[in-house]
Design an enzyme around this catalytic site. Structure first.
Site, PDB file in Angstrom:
ATOM      1  N   TYR A 151      50.042  75.179  35.399  1.00  0.00           N
ATOM      2  CA  TYR A 151      50.817  73.949  35.210  1.00  0.00           C
ATOM      3  C   TYR A 151      51.167  73.724  33.735  1.00  0.00           C
ATOM      4  O   TYR A 151      52.314  73.425  33.388  1.00  0.00           O
ATOM      5  CB  TYR A 151      50.012  72.772  35.765  1.00  0.00           C
ATOM      6  CG  TYR A 151      50.694  71.434  35.698  1.00  0.00           C
ATOM      7  CD1 TYR A 151      51.712  71.105  36.587  1.00  0.00           C
ATOM      8  CD2 TYR A 151      50.310  70.481  34.746  1.00  0.00           C
ATOM      9  CE1 TYR A 151      52.334  69.859  36.525  1.00  0.00           C
ATOM     10  CE2 TYR A 151      50.916  69.238  34.690  1.00  0.00           C
ATOM     11  CZ  TYR A 151      51.934  68.936  35.586  1.00  0.00           C
ATOM     12  OH  TYR A 151      52.532  67.709  35.515  1.00  0.00           O
ATOM     13  N   LYS A 155      54.873  73.634  31.895  1.00  0.00           N
ATOM     14  CA  LYS A 155      55.383  72.476  31.155  1.00  0.00           C
ATOM     15  C   LYS A 155      55.643  72.821  29.686  1.00  0.00           C
ATOM     16  O   LYS A 155      56.573  72.300  29.071  1.00  0.00           O
ATOM     17  CB  LYS A 155      54.393  71.313  31.270  1.00  0.00           C
ATOM     18  CG  LYS A 155      54.228  70.785  32.700  1.00  0.00           C
ATOM     19  CD  LYS A 155      55.535  70.271  33.271  1.00  0.00           C
ATOM     20  CE  LYS A 155      55.354  69.557  34.608  1.00  0.00           C
ATOM     21  NZ  LYS A 155      56.629  69.047  35.155  1.00  0.00           N
TER      22      LYS A 155
HETATM   23  N1  LIG Z   1      51.725  61.806  37.602  1.00  0.00           N
HETATM   24  C1  LIG Z   1      51.410  62.206  36.401  1.00  0.00           C
HETATM   25  O1  LIG Z   1      50.391  61.798  35.831  1.00  0.00           O
HETATM   26  C2  LIG Z   1      52.278  63.173  35.664  1.00  0.00           C
HETATM   27  C3  LIG Z   1      51.958  63.492  34.352  1.00  0.00           C
HETATM   28  C4  LIG Z   1      52.745  64.360  33.641  1.00  0.00           C
HETATM   29  C5  LIG Z   1      53.859  64.911  34.243  1.00  0.00           C
HETATM   30  N2  LIG Z   1      54.172  64.617  35.534  1.00  0.00           N
HETATM   31  C6  LIG Z   1      55.362  65.249  36.098  1.00  0.00           C
HETATM   32  O2  LIG Z   1      56.235  64.277  36.615  1.00  0.00           O
HETATM   33  C7  LIG Z   1      56.979  64.822  37.700  1.00  0.00           C
HETATM   34  C8  LIG Z   1      56.869  63.934  38.920  1.00  0.00           C
HETATM   35  O3  LIG Z   1      55.515  63.815  39.272  1.00  0.00           O
HETATM   36  P1  LIG Z   1      54.918  62.727  40.275  1.00  0.00           P
HETATM   37  O4  LIG Z   1      53.683  62.241  39.656  1.00  0.00           O
HETATM   38  O5  LIG Z   1      55.955  61.757  40.655  1.00  0.00           O
HETATM   39  O6  LIG Z   1      54.509  63.696  41.492  1.00  0.00           O
HETATM   40  P2  LIG Z   1      54.808  63.629  43.051  1.00  0.00           P
HETATM   41  O7  LIG Z   1      54.051  64.739  43.654  1.00  0.00           O
HETATM   42  O8  LIG Z   1      54.599  62.243  43.559  1.00  0.00           O
HETATM   43  O9  LIG Z   1      56.379  63.931  43.139  1.00  0.00           O
HETATM   44  C9  LIG Z   1      56.914  65.213  42.974  1.00  0.00           C
HETATM   45  C10 LIG Z   1      58.105  65.360  43.903  1.00  0.00           C
HETATM   46  O10 LIG Z   1      58.649  66.673  43.723  1.00  0.00           O
HETATM   47  C11 LIG Z   1      58.993  67.176  44.999  1.00  0.00           C
HETATM   48  N3  LIG Z   1      59.028  68.638  45.012  1.00  0.00           N
HETATM   49  C12 LIG Z   1      58.000  69.511  45.060  1.00  0.00           C
HETATM   50  N4  LIG Z   1      58.445  70.773  45.150  1.00  0.00           N
HETATM   51  C13 LIG Z   1      59.797  70.707  45.148  1.00  0.00           C
HETATM   52  C14 LIG Z   1      60.829  71.684  45.238  1.00  0.00           C
HETATM   53  N5  LIG Z   1      60.556  72.985  45.343  1.00  0.00           N
HETATM   54  N6  LIG Z   1      62.118  71.267  45.206  1.00  0.00           N
HETATM   55  C15 LIG Z   1      62.398  69.952  45.118  1.00  0.00           C
HETATM   56  N7  LIG Z   1      61.475  68.985  45.049  1.00  0.00           N
HETATM   57  C16 LIG Z   1      60.182  69.358  45.061  1.00  0.00           C
HETATM   58  C17 LIG Z   1      57.909  66.631  45.913  1.00  0.00           C
HETATM   59  O11 LIG Z   1      58.329  66.673  47.271  1.00  0.00           O
HETATM   60  C18 LIG Z   1      57.736  65.224  45.379  1.00  0.00           C
HETATM   61  O12 LIG Z   1      58.600  64.307  46.002  1.00  0.00           O
HETATM   62  C19 LIG Z   1      56.420  66.224  37.914  1.00  0.00           C
HETATM   63  O13 LIG Z   1      57.250  67.170  37.267  1.00  0.00           O
HETATM   64  C20 LIG Z   1      55.076  66.163  37.246  1.00  0.00           C
HETATM   65  O14 LIG Z   1      54.648  67.432  36.819  1.00  0.00           O
HETATM   66  C21 LIG Z   1      53.388  63.748  36.254  1.00  0.00           C
END
Ligand SMILES: NC(=O)c1ccc[n+]([C@@H]2O[C@H](COP(=O)([O-])OP(=O)(O)OC[C@H]3O[C@@H](n4cnc5c(N)ncnc54)[C@H](O)[C@@H]3O)[C@@H](O)[C@H]2O)c1
Lengths: 244, 86
Positions: A151, A155
């Protein structure tokens, strides 16, 4: 008229981004995720905010799926002004126990997916001589994290992709930036044990996790004309957890 | 309109050059000051315009290096079966 596409926006941060863009007056919002029907809730909430929203099935790990989706958007709306590469997954595990498949699936979706989307939309943005691409990176892409080699590499790679694309496309008025969230309350962090959560909190000067809206606000800024002279940058939204 | 005229119009637009500068032999990079992004855009526009007339609708990456001038593009498109008179 402005049109935005947000990948992986069925829920979580992606949904919050769609809602914020709608509030800020973006007219057409393409909500996409692996299955179109997953997008319905986001579509409804965006419509309730007065913007036009459509659900679209785009699996960012597949180039053909992206190309078909982008073509359909261009046909329907004529342009793509904003692209947010938000789709992302985790497959955590210690390096020594991480499978090749865990590595590949995370890199395919988080990094290759953003590359393929950027490639597909930049074609249209170049022609229009404007556009804003925002990649959702992560604090761990900047500082590393035990148990997240795949991961964090995806990133960190996304940050480098952001900078290179910004250099390539800058002269044509297309901006590329990233937002690096810290720990945000979401499905991704709900699953952590209290012990892990407490340990994380002690590393955050603001003493709390972020909200999805905190990330969405930074994305909306970068997407908007308020950031007209900002490109190749990473905005951290992490409560002070990392200060580069 | 001839194929050459059509291609020339696209080149003038993309590289922001006058018709008198875009001679068949003028090299996009050395003579017309184009950079690699200009060339990528040019190929994109050629594909948009002539894609329906050539196999696979796109120009393979390995072919793009030879497309250095108006003359080269016209010859290339002819070799792909595009007619001289449009
Ligand atoms: N939640 C956190 O603390 C956090 C921190 C840093 C970065 N992020 C990043 O933020 C972004 C959103 O995260 P989140 O927390 O909302 O997670 P989440 O899992 O709630 O949402 C991610 C979404 O991406 C979709 N997805 C997965 N694989 C896919 C694909 N192949 N094609 C299209 N869509 C796909 C999923 O169905 C889901 O709806 C991600 O890139 C994550 O890495 C999150």
């Amino acid at each position: 008229m402005s049109t935005a596409i947000v990948t992986g926006s069925a829920r979580g941060i992606g949904r919050a981004i769609c809602e914020k863009l709608a509030k800020d007056g973006v007219e057409n919002i393409v909500v996409c995720d692996v299955k179109a029907e997953w997008c319905e809730e986001t579509v409804e909430s965006v419509k309730a905010l007065g913007a036009n929203a459509v659900a679209m099935e785009i699996n960012v790990a597949e180039g053909a799926s992206i190309d078909a989706g982008v073509e359909a958007i261009i046909k329907q709306f004529g342009a793509i002004d904003i692209c947010v590469n938000n789709a992302g997954i985790t497959r955590d595990g210690l390096l020594m126990r991480m499978t090749e498949e865990d590595w590949d699936s995370v890199l395919d979706i988080n990094l290759k997916g953003a590359f393929l989307m950027t490639k597909a939309v930049s074609r249209h943005m170049l022609r229009a001589r404007k556009g804003s691409i925002v990649n959702i990176a992560s604090v761990v892409g900047l500082m590393g994290n035990a148990g997240q080699c795949n991961y964090s590499a995806s990133k960190g790679g996304l940050v480098a992709l952001t900078k290179s694309a910004a250099r390539e496309l800058g002269a044509r008025g297309v901006r590329v930036n990233a937002v690096a969230p810290g720990f945000i309350k979401s499905k991704m962090t709900d699953v952590l044990t209290d012990d892990v959560k407490n340990r994380m909190l002690s590393a955050i000067p603001m003493g709390k996790f972020g909200e999805v809206e905190d990330v969405a606000n930074a994305v909306a800024f970068l997407a908007s004309d308020s950031a007209a002279y900002v490109t190749g940058q990473v905005i951290s939204v992490n409560g002070g957890m990392l200060m580069p | 309109m001839t194929l050459e005229e059509k291609v020339k119009t696209i080149i003038c637009e993309t590289l922001n050059r006058g018709a008198e500068e875009v001679t068949p032999a003028a090299d996009f990079i050395n003579d017309l000051g184009a950079d690699s992004l200009d060339l990528a855009e040019l190929v994109m526009k050629i594909e948009d315009e002539f894609g329906s007339m050539i196999d696979g609708a796109s120009i393979p990456e390995e072919d793009t290096a030879s497309l250095k001038s108006l003359g080269a593009i016209v010859e290339y498109l002819k070799s792909k079966g595009v007619a001289e008179e449009l």
